[in-house]
Enzyme design. Structure first.
Site, PDB file in Angstrom:
ATOM      1  N   HIS A  69     -20.722  13.582 -29.631  1.00 36.36           N
ATOM      2  CA  HIS A  69     -21.393  13.210 -28.383  1.00 36.36           C
ATOM      3  C   HIS A  69     -21.699  11.702 -28.360  1.00 36.36           C
ATOM      4  O   HIS A  69     -21.308  10.986 -27.430  1.00 36.36           O
ATOM      5  CB  HIS A  69     -22.689  14.021 -28.260  1.00 36.36           C
ATOM      6  CG  HIS A  69     -23.504  13.730 -27.041  1.00 36.36           C
ATOM      7  ND1 HIS A  69     -23.585  14.598 -25.980  1.00 36.36           N
ATOM      8  CD2 HIS A  69     -24.280  12.670 -26.698  1.00 36.36           C
ATOM      9  CE1 HIS A  69     -24.363  14.090 -25.043  1.00 36.36           C
ATOM     10  NE2 HIS A  69     -24.799  12.905 -25.461  1.00 36.36           N
ATOM     11  N   GLU A  70     -22.378  11.227 -29.378  1.00 36.40           N
ATOM     12  CA  GLU A  70     -22.766   9.807 -29.395  1.00 36.40           C
ATOM     13  C   GLU A  70     -21.525   8.912 -29.488  1.00 36.40           C
ATOM     14  O   GLU A  70     -21.481   7.835 -28.904  1.00 36.40           O
ATOM     15  CB  GLU A  70     -23.733   9.511 -30.540  1.00 36.40           C
ATOM     16  CG  GLU A  70     -25.059  10.282 -30.478  1.00 36.40           C
ATOM     17  CD  GLU A  70     -25.791  10.169 -29.147  1.00 36.40           C
ATOM     18  OE1 GLU A  70     -25.619   9.154 -28.439  1.00 36.40           O
ATOM     19  OE2 GLU A  70     -26.526  11.116 -28.798  1.00 36.40           O
ATOM     20  N   HIS A  93     -20.239   8.373 -26.025  1.00 36.03           N
ATOM     21  CA  HIS A  93     -20.950   7.280 -25.337  1.00 36.03           C
ATOM     22  C   HIS A  93     -20.424   5.929 -25.826  1.00 36.03           C
ATOM     23  O   HIS A  93     -20.254   4.986 -25.056  1.00 36.03           O
ATOM     24  CB  HIS A  93     -22.448   7.348 -25.640  1.00 36.03           C
ATOM     25  CG  HIS A  93     -23.209   8.386 -24.861  1.00 36.03           C
ATOM     26  ND1 HIS A  93     -23.128   8.494 -23.491  1.00 36.03           N
ATOM     27  CD2 HIS A  93     -24.094   9.338 -25.252  1.00 36.03           C
ATOM     28  CE1 HIS A  93     -23.925   9.480 -23.081  1.00 36.03           C
ATOM     29  NE2 HIS A  93     -24.510  10.004 -24.122  1.00 36.03           N
ATOM     30  N   HIS A 103     -17.204   4.995 -24.288  1.00 35.59           N
ATOM     31  CA  HIS A 103     -17.437   4.584 -22.900  1.00 35.59           C
ATOM     32  C   HIS A 103     -17.840   3.101 -22.867  1.00 35.59           C
ATOM     33  O   HIS A 103     -17.441   2.346 -21.978  1.00 35.59           O
ATOM     34  CB  HIS A 103     -18.554   5.459 -22.318  1.00 35.59           C
ATOM     35  CG  HIS A 103     -18.637   5.505 -20.828  1.00 35.59           C
ATOM     36  ND1 HIS A 103     -19.721   6.014 -20.167  1.00 35.59           N
ATOM     37  CD2 HIS A 103     -17.786   5.089 -19.846  1.00 35.59           C
ATOM     38  CE1 HIS A 103     -19.528   5.928 -18.860  1.00 35.59           C
ATOM     39  NE2 HIS A 103     -18.366   5.374 -18.643  1.00 35.59           N
TER      40      HIS A 103
HETATM   41 ZN   LIG Z   1     -25.903  11.607 -24.253  1.00 35.75          ZN
END
Ligand SMILES: [Zn+2]
Length: 684
Positions: A472-473, A476, A479
């Site tokens: 998940h991290e 990010h 991104h």
């Molecule tokens: Zn998040």
């Protein structure tokens, strides 16, 4: 001053970032000098008498705060991962000064006039799409922060903002104080029957740490969860459930009057700025665009979930009657967790802890990197000899397929006393074109987690949730680091709150597919892959009572929106009773009147904005990620063509275009609810 600023490592973005040279003594003078410089630059933009151009208005506005943003980002980061009492004191000193600076920017009349003047020029009308979006968003943002108000109204707005900031800070502190004020010490272990050994040991340690004998139960999450899931004693469960759900409702620590005041102030703020309600104000620049759309989303999802939710509730009660006979009483709120856990164990007999052996931290990280390399055509290499904030931190370089540098990132996996809880990604620098005099920059970002450190000769072994957190991290981070947006304010993760979790949540999907797991998960001693049966059980156990979990989230989203859109104190009366009546519609059992969830609902009330009128975003983003993942699922989990399309339309685009357009560019259509329902086993 200038001399000292030049020596201050916070004064200007440099690469590599000198994490090891920044000390508490640099914070106050460094940040104050940058605020002063930004103020002077903003004055200069407003006072400029030449023809307004993109360069001397918008671009100048970006540059005026670039160094301050970098320095504050760095200070916030170090405060999160390597704080000391001196550092925290320095941080607390400058924080209000910097907040005041930011809220003052849109209230500068000369600056606002200058932006408006530019917006009316021929150059503005002919801007390329991204700079045009930057102009429009800047004007909207200034308006939403009061740029068009007269001086009296600006004063009123400042006043409202200040009160909101004070009341929400007090709200958060009172939740903490009320939680900490509670303890229940139990002498007789028999009263705690059902609790796992680890929870008993934690309760004994907690008592000992207070110089007491016996077992100490608190309102901290691990203690509450253990009692509500495992304690056989129903009156103990009731006591803990009630204390937890009535936090901050007594005496000086009663948060309910604050909730009423905060809601009134938010409504006044929205009205001052020309919006019907607070939800419309904060959703205007999100995908939902207005509060009503968010409410319709919650309603549509609830409707599709309700039948399964009611079935799950009936099954749970039937299970209790099976155990305790046909005369057993209906379920109370403090029974739900307990009987669910019993039912879950009877159905799946699955111990998540067994999975840890397959997830050594190094392999998990390598797995996340490999997924990104294969899908997005990038390279990742470890870097040595980089300045870091702790010797456990590892730096990496991220390169494009052709070898060109994209960025540098840092990974900080394990807990320390001077590091905060949880997991997060932090973007420190966005590579955007800078004046030719400065060296070209690359993106800089980092992510942190708090996994179990290696111990006793064993590597760090993660549970499945922690594995998902790493992916998940890292999503990010991609991104941030794959951004190609030329405008800093629109780059990387600076996107709408209900869109920002798409790149992160989509990465989690690669942790639940057997073929993907086999590329990195392996038993730390034998090297064996995760048995297919375990993956299957993991998924089924996770989808257990999925409709109930979803309804709970939807209830939070619904009460959040109802309070910020519909609630009227004159018409609806007591705010807590009103909130309970909304929440009741999403709950499997009847709440007692004393139920007061909103008195401790930090998401909604512990920040001026925070997740207020934004709780729906969690489910919204889940819909986006489940839907977008269907392309990988049908065209190939490691299909480079799909990966490159996701990079091109989402990961590299930041906020350069409307997020719905980005989603549609990738999927060829608007998002659908069905894939999320299917992923949870809730499709009809
Ligand atoms: Zn998040």
């Amino acid at each position: 001053m200038t001399q000292r600023l030049a020596e201050n490592p916070l004064s200007t973005p440099t690469q590599p970032v000198p994490f090891d040279r920044i000390a508490a003594e640099h914070v106050v003078p460094g940040v104050r000098a940058l605020v002063e410089a930004s103020n002077a630059d903003l004055d200069a933009i407003g006072n400029d008498q030449s023809t307004a151009t993109y360069d001397n208005t918008l671009l100048a506005l970006e540059r005026a705060t670039e160094k301050l943003e970098y320095a504050m980002g760095l200070v916030e980061h170090l405060e999160s991962v390597a704080t000391t009492p001196e550092f925290r004191a320095a941080y607390n000193t400058i924080l209000p000064e910097v907040s005041a600076f930011w809220s003052g920017v849109p209230l500068r009349p000369a600056l606002w006039q200058r932006l408006l003047a530019f917006s009316k020029t021929a150059e503005a009308r002919e801007l390329a799409p991204t700079p045009k979006r930057f102009l429009d968003k800047t004007l909207d943002d200034f308006r939403r922060h009061g740029a068009e108000l007269d001086e009296d109204k600006k004063r009123e707005l400042r006043d409202v903002d200040q009160q909101l900031s004070q009341l929400t800070t007090r709200f958060a502190q009172q939740v903490l104080d009320a939680s900490n004020a509670f303890e229940l010490v139990i002498d007789d272990e028999a009263e705690l029957s059902g609790l796992p050994a680890s929870a008993l040991a934690a309760a004994r340690d907690s008592a000992a740490s207070k110089g007491k004998a016996g077992y100490r139960l608190t309102l901290q999450a691990p203690s509450v969860t253990a009692v509500l899931s495992y304690a056989d004693n129903a009156s103990l469960r009731k006591r803990i459930w009630s204390a937890y759900n009535q936090r901050a409702t007594e005496g000086e620590l009663d948060n309910r009057p604050l909730v009423r005041e905060i809601l009134a102030l938010r409504r006044r703020k929205a009205n001052l700025l020309g919006f019907a309600n607070f939800a419309d104000l904060v959703t205007q620049d999100r995908m939902a665009k207005d509060g009503k759309t968010a409410q319709e989303f919650v309603a549509a999802l609830s409707e599709r979930t309700r039948a399964a939710f009611e079935r799950e509730t009936a099954e749970l009660f039937a299970f209790r009657r099976e155990l305790e006979g046909p005369e057993s009483s209906p379920l109370a709120p403090w029974d739900v967790g307990y009987y669910s856990e019993k039912l879950r164990r009877s159905l799946y007999d699955f111990d998540e802890e067994e999975l840890r052996a397959f997830f050594p931290a190094e392999r998990v990280l390598g797995g996340a990197f490999d997924v990104a390399k294969q899908l997005f055509g990038i390279q990742i290499e470890p870097l040595t000899d980089m300045p870091v904030w702790n010797r456990d931190v590892q730096a990496y370089r991220i390169l494009d397929d052709d070898g060109s540098a994209l960025g540098v990132f840092y990974v900080d996996l394990y807990p320390r006393e001077n590091k905060r809880d949880g997991a997060w990604m932090h973007g420190l620098l966005n590579a955007v074109p800078s004046p030719a005099t400065e060296p070209p920059q690359t993106h800089v970002a980092l992510f942190c987690s708090n996994a179990n450190p290696p111990a006793g000769g064993k590597p760090s072994l993660m549970n499945h949730r922690e594995v998902e957190t790493i992916f998940h991290e890292f999503g990010h981070l991609l991104h941030h680091c794959l951004s190609k947006v030329p405008v800093r304010s629109l780059a990387g993760t600076r996107v709408a709150q209900d869109f920002v979790e798409l790149p992160s949540q989509i990465m989690e999907n690669w942790c639940s597919e057997k073929t993907a797991l086999d590329t990195f998960a392996a038993h730390y001693e034998t090297g064996a892959p995760v048995p297919a049966m375990m993956v299957d059980r993991l998924i089924r156990a996770r989808n257990f009572r999925a409709a109930s979990a979803q309804m709970r989230q939807l209830g939070f989203a619904a009460v959040d929106l109802a309070l910020h859109i519909d609630y009227s104190p004159e018409r609806d009366g007591d705010v807590n009773a009103y909130a309970n009546s909304v929440l009741q519609g999403y709950a499997p059992t009847k709440f007692p009147e004393s139920y007061a969830l909103i008195a401790s609902f930090n998401h909604l009330f512990s920040h001026s904005v925070g997740y207020a009128a934004g709780y729906y975003s969690y489910k919204w983003a889940e819909v986006l990620d489940a839907d977008a993942f269907t392309r990988f699922k049908s065209e190939g989990l490691f299909n480079r063509r799909v990966g490159v399309a996701f990079r091109e339309h989402v990961l590299s685009q930041g906020d350069a275009e409307d997020p719905m357009q980005l989603f549609k560019a990738f999927m060829g259509r608007e998002p659908r609810l069905e894939p999320m329902m299917e992923r949870q086993g809730l499709a009809p």
